[in-house]
Scaffold this motif. Structure first.
Motif, PDB file in Angstrom:
ATOM      1  N   GLU A   1       0.810  -1.222   0.000  1.00 48.76           N
ATOM      2  CA  GLU A   1       0.000   0.000   0.000  1.00 48.76           C
ATOM      3  C   GLU A   1       0.844   1.273   0.000  1.00 48.76           C
ATOM      4  N   LEU A   2       2.123   1.143   0.300  1.00 46.90           N
ATOM      5  CA  LEU A   2       2.982   2.320   0.407  1.00 46.90           C
ATOM      6  C   LEU A   2       3.135   3.118  -0.890  1.00 46.90           C
ATOM      7  N   PRO A   3       3.286   2.489  -2.053  1.00 44.35           N
ATOM      8  CA  PRO A   3       3.495   3.294  -3.272  1.00 44.35           C
ATOM      9  C   PRO A   3       2.388   4.313  -3.533  1.00 44.35           C
ATOM     10  N   ALA A   4       1.181   4.046  -3.087  1.00 37.65           N
ATOM     11  CA  ALA A   4       0.073   4.976  -3.320  1.00 37.65           C
ATOM     12  C   ALA A   4       0.261   6.302  -2.587  1.00 37.65           C
ATOM     13  N   LEU A   5       1.168   6.340  -1.612  1.00 31.35           N
ATOM     14  CA  LEU A   5       1.429   7.582  -0.882  1.00 31.35           C
ATOM     15  C   LEU A   5       2.374   8.515  -1.627  1.00 31.35           C
ATOM     16  N   TYR A   6       3.006   7.998  -2.687  1.00 32.92           N
ATOM     17  CA  TYR A   6       4.049   8.737  -3.393  1.00 32.92           C
ATOM     18  C   TYR A   6       3.566   9.250  -4.747  1.00 32.92           C
TER      19      TYR A   6
ATOM     20  N   GLY B   1      10.917   7.636  -8.554  1.00 32.51           N
ATOM     21  CA  GLY B   1       9.662   7.230  -9.155  1.00 32.51           C
ATOM     22  C   GLY B   1       8.920   6.157  -8.389  1.00 32.51           C
ATOM     23  N   ARG B   2       7.613   6.199  -8.552  1.00 35.32           N
ATOM     24  CA  ARG B   2       6.729   5.258  -7.861  1.00 35.32           C
ATOM     25  C   ARG B   2       6.994   3.816  -8.275  1.00 35.32           C
ATOM     26  N   ASP B   3       7.361   3.584  -9.543  1.00 30.67           N
ATOM     27  CA  ASP B   3       7.619   2.206  -9.987  1.00 30.67           C
ATOM     28  C   ASP B   3       8.813   1.602  -9.258  1.00 30.67           C
ATOM     29  N   GLU B   4       9.906   2.369  -9.122  1.00 31.16           N
ATOM     30  CA  GLU B   4      11.067   1.863  -8.372  1.00 31.16           C
ATOM     31  C   GLU B   4      10.710   1.628  -6.912  1.00 31.16           C
ATOM     32  N   LEU B   5       9.919   2.528  -6.346  1.00 27.43           N
ATOM     33  CA  LEU B   5       9.488   2.348  -4.953  1.00 27.43           C
ATOM     34  C   LEU B   5       8.632   1.092  -4.808  1.00 27.43           C
ATOM     35  N   ARG B   6       7.740   0.890  -5.755  1.00 25.11           N
ATOM     36  CA  ARG B   6       6.890  -0.308  -5.724  1.00 25.11           C
ATOM     37  C   ARG B   6       7.758  -1.571  -5.718  1.00 25.11           C
ATOM     38  N   GLN B   7       8.779  -1.597  -6.576  1.00 25.57           N
ATOM     39  CA  GLN B   7       9.687  -2.756  -6.631  1.00 25.57           C
ATOM     40  C   GLN B   7      10.428  -2.944  -5.311  1.00 25.57           C
ATOM     41  N   ARG B   8      10.905  -1.849  -4.736  1.00 24.22           N
ATOM     42  CA  ARG B   8      11.641  -1.937  -3.469  1.00 24.22           C
ATOM     43  C   ARG B   8      10.739  -2.445  -2.344  1.00 24.22           C
TER      44      ARG B   8
ATOM     45  N   ILE C   1      15.286   9.950  11.287  1.00 22.76           N
ATOM     46  CA  ILE C   1      14.787  11.275  10.928  1.00 22.76           C
ATOM     47  C   ILE C   1      14.382  11.217   9.457  1.00 22.76           C
ATOM     48  N   GLN C   2      13.245  11.811   9.148  1.00 22.83           N
ATOM     49  CA  GLN C   2      12.811  11.947   7.754  1.00 22.83           C
ATOM     50  C   GLN C   2      12.426  13.397   7.506  1.00 22.83           C
ATOM     51  N   VAL C   3      12.859  13.900   6.382  1.00 24.26           N
ATOM     52  CA  VAL C   3      12.433  15.212   5.902  1.00 24.26           C
ATOM     53  C   VAL C   3      11.529  14.913   4.713  1.00 24.26           C
ATOM     54  N   LEU C   4      10.285  15.265   4.847  1.00 19.98           N
ATOM     55  CA  LEU C   4       9.258  14.854   3.883  1.00 19.98           C
ATOM     56  C   LEU C   4       8.643  16.075   3.209  1.00 19.98           C
ATOM     57  N   ARG C   5       8.581  16.042   1.882  1.00 20.62           N
ATOM     58  CA  ARG C   5       7.877  17.083   1.129  1.00 20.62           C
ATOM     59  C   ARG C   5       6.636  16.447   0.515  1.00 20.62           C
ATOM     60  N   VAL C   6       5.483  17.034   0.825  1.00 24.55           N
ATOM     61  CA  VAL C   6       4.196  16.517   0.356  1.00 24.55           C
ATOM     62  C   VAL C   6       3.496  17.612  -0.425  1.00 24.55           C
ATOM     63  N   ARG C   7       3.057  17.248  -1.629  1.00 24.44           N
ATOM     64  CA  ARG C   7       2.338  18.190  -2.482  1.00 24.44           C
ATOM     65  C   ARG C   7       1.070  17.506  -2.966  1.00 24.44           C
ATOM     66  N   ASP C   8      -0.040  18.170  -2.828  1.00 20.68           N
ATOM     67  CA  ASP C   8      -1.337  17.632  -3.249  1.00 20.68           C
ATOM     68  C   ASP C   8      -1.602  16.266  -2.625  1.00 20.68           C
ATOM     69  N   GLY C   9      -1.180  16.097  -1.371  1.00 16.96           N
ATOM     70  CA  GLY C   9      -1.463  14.870  -0.632  1.00 16.96           C
ATOM     71  C   GLY C   9      -0.552  13.697  -0.945  1.00 16.96           C
ATOM     72  N   LEU C  10       0.490  13.908  -1.771  1.00 18.69           N
ATOM     73  CA  LEU C  10       1.409  12.824  -2.132  1.00 18.69           C
ATOM     74  C   LEU C  10       2.846  13.221  -1.798  1.00 18.69           C
TER      75      LEU C  10
END
Length: 147
Positions: A25-30, A50-57, A107-116
């Motif tokens: 379910e994690l890739p949908a957050l990106y 990219g979301r595809d690389e994240l999905r694979q990881r 620690i995470q530094v997170l940038r979120v735009r339009d909910g992603l």
């Protein structure tokens, strides 16, 4: 139509899914073109694009059942940039293959735009993870080769 999730809400959901082991379910957050930098990673990849690389990881992590993580002591700090939050938290971790448990700060530094999530810089203690799964020697050898 509802407003997009805030950076704090997105980060909370990210840790909720990781803690539940719901890797698929994690890739949908990106965002489609998200960039994740794993700053202190001693081995590649240090940057995932990219979301595809994240999905694979995430799929590889789920298939390997390599580690179970539970986020605790979560503190999220706002910044002057409304898209960015800085999160401090601990992982209570279990490595199933070795049975080792440990706690490690993050620690995470997170940038979120339009909910992603469009960008993160993740700072994790990779040595603690390597010790837990019995790879500390390999990790140190890899670092020595890079020097």
């Amino acid at each position: 139509m509802s407003a997009p999730a805030t950076p704090r809400e997105v980060h909370a959901r990210l840790l909720e899914l990781i803690s539940a082991g719901r890797w698929s379910e994690l890739p949908a957050l990106y965002a489609e073109d998200a960039v994740v930098e794993i700053v202190f990673s001693p081995t590649p990849p240090r940057r995932i694009q990219g979301r595809d690389e994240l999905r694979q990881r995430f799929a590889a992590l789920a298939a390997a059942d390599a580690i179970r993580l539970r986020a605790e002591n979560i503190h999220v700090h706002g910044t002057d940039d409304p898209e960015v939050v800085v999160a401090e938290f601990d992982y209570e971790a279990l490595h199933p293959a070795t049975g080792r448990t440990f706690r490690t700060p993050n620690i995470q530094v997170l940038r979120v735009r339009d909910g992603l999530i469009v960008e993160t810089r993740d700072y994790h203690d990779h040595l603690a993870f390597a010790v837990a799964d019995g790879r500390a020697g390999q990790l140190l050898a890899a670092l020595d080769r890079q020097a």
